[in-house]
Design an enzyme around this catalytic site. Structure first.
Site, mmCIF file in Angstrom:
data_model
loop_
_atom_site.group_PDB
_atom_site.id
_atom_site.type_symbol
_atom_site.label_atom_id
_atom_site.label_comp_id
_atom_site.label_asym_id
_atom_site.label_seq_id
_atom_site.Cartn_x
_atom_site.Cartn_y
_atom_site.Cartn_z
ATOM 1 N N GLU A 97 99.436 14.526 5.740
ATOM 2 C CA GLU A 97 100.703 14.008 6.264
ATOM 3 C C GLU A 97 101.835 14.142 5.259
ATOM 4 O O GLU A 97 102.980 14.373 5.648
ATOM 5 C CB GLU A 97 100.572 12.505 6.577
ATOM 6 C CG GLU A 97 99.788 12.171 7.814
ATOM 7 C CD GLU A 97 99.608 10.660 7.936
ATOM 8 O OE1 GLU A 97 100.396 9.891 7.348
ATOM 9 O OE2 GLU A 97 98.650 10.270 8.626
ATOM 10 N N VAL A 98 101.517 13.902 4.006
ATOM 11 C CA VAL A 98 102.569 13.881 2.988
ATOM 12 C C VAL A 98 102.388 15.103 2.083
ATOM 13 O O VAL A 98 101.346 15.262 1.444
ATOM 14 C CB VAL A 98 102.504 12.584 2.159
ATOM 15 C CG1 VAL A 98 103.614 12.568 1.104
ATOM 16 C CG2 VAL A 98 102.596 11.357 3.057
ATOM 17 N N HIS A 149 93.024 10.289 -2.423
ATOM 18 C CA HIS A 149 92.689 8.962 -1.889
ATOM 19 C C HIS A 149 91.456 8.451 -2.635
ATOM 20 O O HIS A 149 90.489 9.210 -2.818
ATOM 21 C CB HIS A 149 92.310 9.043 -0.411
ATOM 22 C CG HIS A 149 93.379 9.543 0.510
ATOM 23 N ND1 HIS A 149 94.066 8.719 1.373
ATOM 24 C CD2 HIS A 149 93.860 10.799 0.740
ATOM 25 C CE1 HIS A 149 94.924 9.434 2.096
ATOM 26 N NE2 HIS A 149 94.815 10.707 1.732
ATOM 27 N N ASP A 197 97.591 2.351 -0.546
ATOM 28 C CA ASP A 197 98.006 3.013 0.690
ATOM 29 C C ASP A 197 98.623 1.970 1.622
ATOM 30 O O ASP A 197 98.134 0.846 1.744
ATOM 31 C CB ASP A 197 96.791 3.680 1.359
ATOM 32 C CG ASP A 197 97.212 4.672 2.422
ATOM 33 O OD1 ASP A 197 97.038 5.886 2.201
ATOM 34 O OD2 ASP A 197 97.724 4.239 3.487
ATOM 35 N N HIS A 253 97.960 14.335 -3.325
ATOM 36 C CA HIS A 253 97.502 12.968 -3.561
ATOM 37 C C HIS A 253 96.003 12.913 -3.367
ATOM 38 O O HIS A 253 95.449 13.592 -2.515
ATOM 39 C CB HIS A 253 98.203 11.960 -2.650
ATOM 40 C CG HIS A 253 98.207 12.319 -1.198
ATOM 41 N ND1 HIS A 253 99.049 13.283 -0.678
ATOM 42 C CD2 HIS A 253 97.475 11.868 -0.162
ATOM 43 C CE1 HIS A 253 98.839 13.383 0.620
ATOM 44 N NE2 HIS A 253 97.878 12.545 0.968
HETATM 45 P P1 5GP Z 1 97.345 12.306 4.005
HETATM 46 O O1 5GP Z 1 97.023 12.278 5.466
HETATM 47 O O2 5GP Z 1 98.587 13.101 3.719
HETATM 48 O O3 5GP Z 1 96.169 12.706 3.165
HETATM 49 O O4 5GP Z 1 97.601 10.797 3.595
HETATM 50 C C1 5GP Z 1 98.868 10.236 3.458
HETATM 51 C C2 5GP Z 1 98.652 8.756 3.221
HETATM 52 O O5 5GP Z 1 99.873 8.201 2.789
HETATM 53 C C3 5GP Z 1 98.231 7.985 4.470
HETATM 54 O O6 5GP Z 1 96.987 7.337 4.225
HETATM 55 C C4 5GP Z 1 99.374 6.995 4.695
HETATM 56 O O7 5GP Z 1 98.941 5.730 5.145
HETATM 57 C C5 5GP Z 1 100.015 6.912 3.325
HETATM 58 N N1 5GP Z 1 101.439 6.618 3.337
HETATM 59 C C6 5GP Z 1 102.385 7.205 4.124
HETATM 60 N N2 5GP Z 1 103.592 6.715 3.852
HETATM 61 C C7 5GP Z 1 103.416 5.803 2.852
HETATM 62 C C8 5GP Z 1 104.325 4.949 2.141
HETATM 63 O O8 5GP Z 1 105.529 4.932 2.356
HETATM 64 N N3 5GP Z 1 103.772 4.140 1.191
HETATM 65 C C9 5GP Z 1 102.434 4.131 0.917
HETATM 66 N N4 5GP Z 1 102.007 3.294 -0.022
HETATM 67 N N5 5GP Z 1 101.563 4.917 1.573
HETATM 68 C C10 5GP Z 1 102.055 5.748 2.532
#
Ligand code: 5GP
Length: 126
Positions: free
Chosen positions: A105-106, A112, A39, A110
């Site tokens: 966010e993405v 973690h 991450d 995914h």
């Molecule tokens: P979510 O909140 O969607 O579960 O987590 C998205 C995760 O993706 C976050 O922990 C954030 O730090 C990570 N992330 C966002 N953009 C990037 C990126 O460009 N590269 C990497 N390696 N992680 C990312």
């Protein structure tokens, strides 16, 4: 473009771009079905993301629509990554956000994997 939970899968989300090699990532594992990478903003000493190689937004989309070999390959990858990172002995946490209430966010499924220290309570009580 595939439709997931009524919303189109965004082919230009960051993880789709990482899968296409358009954005760099610190890869820790890859097989035919999944990619794992660090991450960019780690929340624990070990914080790795595992993503399936397919256009799925959430676990519900993935479970409903992904071919069985992709589901199997992805979950084997999650377990292999946890083991490869040396987390089996001291323990770790796996988390997958989905949608607004979880602050996903993405919009590409995914998982973690957190580890490397005691991780505290599962959810904030605030
Ligand atoms: P979510 O909140 O969607 O579960 O987590 C998205 C995760 O993706 C976050 O922990 C954030 O730090 C990570 N992330 C966002 N953009 C990037 C990126 O460009 N590269 C990497 N390696 N992680 C990312």
């Amino acid at each position: 473009m595939s439709v997931k939970n009524g919303a189109p899968y965004d082919d230009n989300n960051i993880f789709a771009r990482i899968l296409r090699g358009e954005i760099a990532a610190k890869t820790v594992f890859e097989n035919d079905h999944a990619l794992a990478f660090h991450d960019i903003n780690p929340q624990a000493p070990v914080h790795v993301l595992v993503i399936p190689k397919g256009p799925y937004v959430s676990m519900a989309d993935f479970a409903a629509d992904a071919p069985a070999e992709l589901v199997t390959g992805f979950f084997r990858a999650v377990g292999q990554v946890a083991r490869q990172l040396g987390l089996e002995e001291d323990g770790y946490r796996i988390l997958a956000n989905a949608g607004m209430n979880s602050h996903q966010e993405v919009p590409h499924l995914h998982v973690h994997i957190f580890g490397g220290k005691p991780l505290g309570p599962m959810l904030s009580r605030a």
